[in-house]
Design a protein around this motif. Structure first.
Motif, short mmCIF file in Angstrom:
data_model
loop_
_atom_site.label_atom_id
_atom_site.label_comp_id
_atom_site.label_asym_id
_atom_site.label_seq_id
_atom_site.Cartn_x
_atom_site.Cartn_y
_atom_site.Cartn_z
N ARG A 96 0.82 -1.21 0.00
CA ARG A 96 0.00 0.00 0.00
C ARG A 96 0.86 1.26 0.00
NH1 ARG A 96 -5.16 1.68 3.58
NH2 ARG A 96 -5.21 3.84 2.94
N GLY A 98 0.00 5.39 0.14
CA GLY A 98 -1.07 6.37 0.26
C GLY A 98 -0.62 7.67 0.88
N GLN A 122 -3.07 4.81 -3.36
CA GLN A 122 -3.88 5.98 -3.05
C GLN A 122 -2.96 7.18 -2.96
OE1 GLN A 122 -5.58 4.36 0.55
NE2 GLN A 122 -7.53 4.08 -0.47
N SER A 124 -2.17 10.15 -5.26
CA SER A 124 -2.54 10.87 -6.46
C SER A 124 -1.37 11.57 -7.14
CB SER A 124 -3.65 11.88 -6.16
OG SER A 124 -3.19 12.83 -5.21
#
Length: 138
Positions: A96, A98, A122, A124
């Motif tokens: 992950r 983020g 996650q 951007s």
């Protein structure tokens, strides 16, 4: 045979992982397997240099944050994960990324070929995920 480490959590004000390079003197060419690597809210950390000795991640994922094999979140200055460039093959758990606002690529993860617990991006600000092109299965 690889040296096994239960896990590594990097949290809060740590600025560098360079002291971990000393582990390479102990393990020589055997490499290091870790269960998990958590880098969360490490507000001063810019890169993962020092983790070049890590060759595999064997943790599993049962749905809780602490069992994610690789978890990088809320690290506002993290710019590079190239320190993981020795990581090869299958990651058993979840990966992950983020809310790491300065992380624009995943260069350093080119050796990963599969992820057993899923991939969550996650972030951007990522401009490129081309480092993941060797992954054949998630």
């Amino acid at each position: 045979r690889q040296v096994e480490i239960g896990g590594l959590a990097v949290i809060d004000e740590i600025e560098t992982l360079m002291p971990l390079r000393g582990v390479s003197e102990v393990v020589k060419d055997r490499g290091v397997d870790i269960q998990y690597l958590l880098v969360i809210d490490a507000s001063a950390l810019r890169n993962l240099d020092g983790l070049e000795v890590v060759t595999s991640v064997s943790g599993s994922y049962d749905g809780t944050p602490w069992t994610r094999s690789l978890h990088f979140e809320f690290n506002p200055r993290l710019e590079s994960v190239r320190g993981l460039s020795s990581l090869k093959g299958h990651i058993r758990g979840c990966v992950r990324f983020g809310r790491n606002k300065n992380l624009i690529s995943l260069d350093g993860l080119q050796g990963v070929t599969s992820i057993g617990g899923g991939l969550m991006l996650q972030n951007s600000e990522l401009q490129s995920i081309s480092a993941l092109r060797s992954i054949r299965e998630v």
